[in-house]
Design a protein around this motif. Structure first.
Motif, PDB file in Angstrom:
ATOM      1  N   ILE A  64      -5.751   5.587   2.677  1.00 18.81           N
ATOM      2  CA  ILE A  64      -4.292   5.710   2.695  1.00 18.81           C
ATOM      3  C   ILE A  64      -3.704   5.109   1.423  1.00 18.81           C
ATOM      4  N   ASP A  65      -2.570   5.680   0.995  1.00 19.46           N
ATOM      5  CA  ASP A  65      -1.860   5.118  -0.148  1.00 19.46           C
ATOM      6  C   ASP A  65      -0.365   5.401  -0.002  1.00 19.46           C
ATOM      7  N   GLU A  66       0.390   4.791  -0.878  1.00 17.67           N
ATOM      8  CA  GLU A  66       1.849   4.892  -0.829  1.00 17.67           C
ATOM      9  C   GLU A  66       2.343   6.335  -0.929  1.00 17.67           C
ATOM     10  N   ALA A  67       1.783   7.096  -1.834  1.00 17.83           N
ATOM     11  CA  ALA A  67       2.230   8.485  -2.022  1.00 17.83           C
ATOM     12  C   ALA A  67       2.036   9.310  -0.753  1.00 17.83           C
ATOM     13  N   SER A  68       0.931   9.098  -0.063  1.00 18.42           N
ATOM     14  CA  SER A  68       0.666   9.840   1.180  1.00 18.42           C
ATOM     15  C   SER A  68       1.674   9.491   2.260  1.00 18.42           C
ATOM     16  N   ASP A  92      -1.516   2.079   8.952  1.00 15.15           N
ATOM     17  CA  ASP A  92      -2.535   1.331   9.682  1.00 15.15           C
ATOM     18  C   ASP A  92      -3.326   0.459   8.714  1.00 15.15           C
ATOM     19  N   ASP A  93      -4.536   0.217   8.986  1.00 12.39           N
ATOM     20  CA  ASP A  93      -5.396  -0.729   8.280  1.00 12.39           C
ATOM     21  C   ASP A  93      -5.559  -0.403   6.792  1.00 12.39           C
ATOM     22  N   CYS A  94      -6.176  -1.314   6.064  1.00 15.24           N
ATOM     23  CA  CYS A  94      -6.602  -1.129   4.667  1.00 15.24           C
ATOM     24  C   CYS A  94      -5.476  -1.204   3.652  1.00 15.24           C
ATOM     25  N   VAL A  95      -4.419  -1.916   3.964  1.00  7.51           N
ATOM     26  CA  VAL A  95      -3.300  -2.074   3.038  1.00  7.51           C
ATOM     27  C   VAL A  95      -3.426  -3.386   2.267  1.00  7.51           C
ATOM     28  N   ASN A 102      -0.485 -19.450  -0.748  1.00  6.35           N
ATOM     29  CA  ASN A 102       0.447 -19.834   0.318  1.00  6.35           C
ATOM     30  C   ASN A 102       0.072 -19.218   1.661  1.00  6.35           C
ATOM     31  N   GLY A 103      -0.966 -18.377   1.661  1.00  3.78           N
ATOM     32  CA  GLY A 103      -1.384 -17.713   2.891  1.00  3.78           C
ATOM     33  C   GLY A 103      -0.719 -16.370   3.133  1.00  3.78           C
ATOM     34  N   THR A 104       0.146 -15.953   2.234  1.00  3.27           N
ATOM     35  CA  THR A 104       0.844 -14.681   2.384  1.00  3.27           C
ATOM     36  C   THR A 104      -0.094 -13.527   2.044  1.00  3.27           C
ATOM     37  N   LEU A 105       0.042 -12.447   2.780  1.00  6.86           N
ATOM     38  CA  LEU A 105      -0.785 -11.259   2.550  1.00  6.86           C
ATOM     39  C   LEU A 105      -0.565 -10.688   1.155  1.00  6.86           C
ATOM     40  N   ILE A 106      -1.636 -10.204   0.557  1.00  8.16           N
ATOM     41  CA  ILE A 106      -1.577  -9.534  -0.743  1.00  8.16           C
ATOM     42  C   ILE A 106      -1.819  -8.044  -0.495  1.00  8.16           C
ATOM     43  N   VAL A 107      -0.857  -7.242  -0.885  1.00  5.32           N
ATOM     44  CA  VAL A 107      -0.953  -5.785  -0.726  1.00  5.32           C
ATOM     45  C   VAL A 107      -1.761  -5.214  -1.886  1.00  5.32           C
ATOM     46  N   ASP A 108      -2.583  -4.228  -1.598  1.00  5.27           N
ATOM     47  CA  ASP A 108      -3.385  -3.559  -2.630  1.00  5.27           C
ATOM     48  C   ASP A 108      -2.440  -2.940  -3.661  1.00  5.27           C
ATOM     49  N   PRO A 109      -2.436  -3.459  -4.910  1.00  6.42           N
ATOM     50  CA  PRO A 109      -1.491  -2.975  -5.921  1.00  6.42           C
ATOM     51  C   PRO A 109      -1.840  -1.588  -6.466  1.00  6.42           C
ATOM     52  N   VAL A 110      -3.068  -1.158  -6.285  1.00  6.54           N
ATOM     53  CA  VAL A 110      -3.466   0.169  -6.748  1.00  6.54           C
ATOM     54  C   VAL A 110      -2.980   1.235  -5.765  1.00  6.54           C
ATOM     55  N   LYS A 111      -3.215   1.004  -4.491  1.00 12.34           N
ATOM     56  CA  LYS A 111      -2.830   1.982  -3.474  1.00 12.34           C
ATOM     57  C   LYS A 111      -1.338   1.952  -3.149  1.00 12.34           C
ATOM     58  N   PHE A 112      -0.721   0.781  -3.292  1.00  8.61           N
ATOM     59  CA  PHE A 112       0.694   0.622  -2.953  1.00  8.61           C
ATOM     60  C   PHE A 112       1.421  -0.058  -4.120  1.00  8.61           C
ATOM     61  N   PRO A 113       1.550   0.649  -5.235  1.00  7.37           N
ATOM     62  CA  PRO A 113       2.093   0.025  -6.451  1.00  7.37           C
ATOM     63  C   PRO A 113       3.533  -0.461  -6.323  1.00  7.37           C
ATOM     64  N   SER A 114       4.325   0.147  -5.465  1.00  9.52           N
ATOM     65  CA  SER A 114       5.713  -0.298  -5.297  1.00  9.52           C
ATOM     66  C   SER A 114       5.833  -1.432  -4.286  1.00  9.52           C
ATOM     67  N   GLY A 115       4.779  -1.678  -3.526  1.00 11.05           N
ATOM     68  CA  GLY A 115       4.811  -2.704  -2.493  1.00 11.05           C
ATOM     69  C   GLY A 115       5.286  -2.138  -1.162  1.00 11.05           C
ATOM     70  N   ILE A 116       5.071  -2.898  -0.117  1.00  9.82           N
ATOM     71  CA  ILE A 116       5.413  -2.436   1.223  1.00  9.82           C
ATOM     72  C   ILE A 116       6.921  -2.453   1.458  1.00  9.82           C
ATOM     73  N   LYS A 117       7.628  -3.409   0.904  1.00  6.15           N
ATOM     74  CA  LYS A 117       9.095  -3.450   1.059  1.00  6.15           C
ATOM     75  C   LYS A 117       9.725  -2.172   0.526  1.00  6.15           C
TER      76      LYS A 117
END
Length: 191
Positions: A64-68, A92-95, A102-117
């Motif tokens: 999965i990726d942002e464009a999809s 779903d999974d694999c993001v 700080n314990g904050t989740l790191i989003v995959d910058p390749v698959k989701f370059p704009s970020g989840i927000k």
């Protein structure tokens, strides 16, 4: 003539009455046997109807990726699915690929370059709701970071991202921890 009708009435009606009573009895048994049992739930008005939408796992799994996601959300609108009541675009999974210091989740910058927000904002701009996945245990099904020990941090992160719906599995909790023990902790962290 009249005698024949009397035999018919005196024989057929009791048989019909017996079949009718038996049918009603069986119908009541079936209804009672298949009535759902009471469940434990909060009486807060949430979850009274099914969540209609799409989940990325069913089509792409970890591919999965942002464009999809953007493309699928757009299809909801252009093909009339949104108007038919389908309102959730769930990733779903694999993001996420890890956690920062700080314990904050790191989003995959390749698959989701704009970020989840930004992705959630786009989904919202189409009048849809955005969903996200996690696991109540140490890791997700695909081995990504789970909630265990980070419940409050992750739920605050999901809120900052604009997540409307969270799917929480409980497949990778430490040995001996049951979903019945873990889910109330997760629920309370959400409240």
């Amino acid at each position: 003539g009249h005698y024949g009708r009397g035999i018919f009435v005196s024989f057929i009606f009791p048989v019909m009455r017996t079949w009718l009573l038996l049918s009603c009895f069986l119908a009541v048994i079936c209804i009672v046997a298949f009535v759902p049992q009471a469940t434990q739930a909060l009486n807060n008005g949430l979850g009274k109807t099914p969540q209609m939408g799409w989940n990325s796992w069913n089509e792409w799994g970890c591919n999965i990726d942002e464009a999809s996601v953007r493309k699928v959300a757009q299809v909801f609108v252009t093909r009339g699915l949104k108007d038919a009541g389908y309102k959730y675009a769930n990733v779903d999974d694999c993001v996420c690929i890890g956690r920062n210091t700080n314990g904050t989740l790191i989003v995959d910058p390749v698959k989701f370059p704009s970020g989840i927000k930004a992705l959630a904002d786009y989904v919202h701009s189409l009048g849809l709701l955005f969903g996200f996945y996690t696991d109540a245990g140490l890791k997700t099904c695909a081995g990504r970071p789970g909630l265990w020990g980070y419940d409050n941090i992750d739920f605050n992160t999901f809120a900052e991202w604009g997540v409307d719906y969270i799917k929480v599995d409980c497949r990778n909790a430490p040995s001996g921890t049951t979903p019945e023990q873990r889910y109330p902790v997760v629920r309370d962290a959400l409240l």
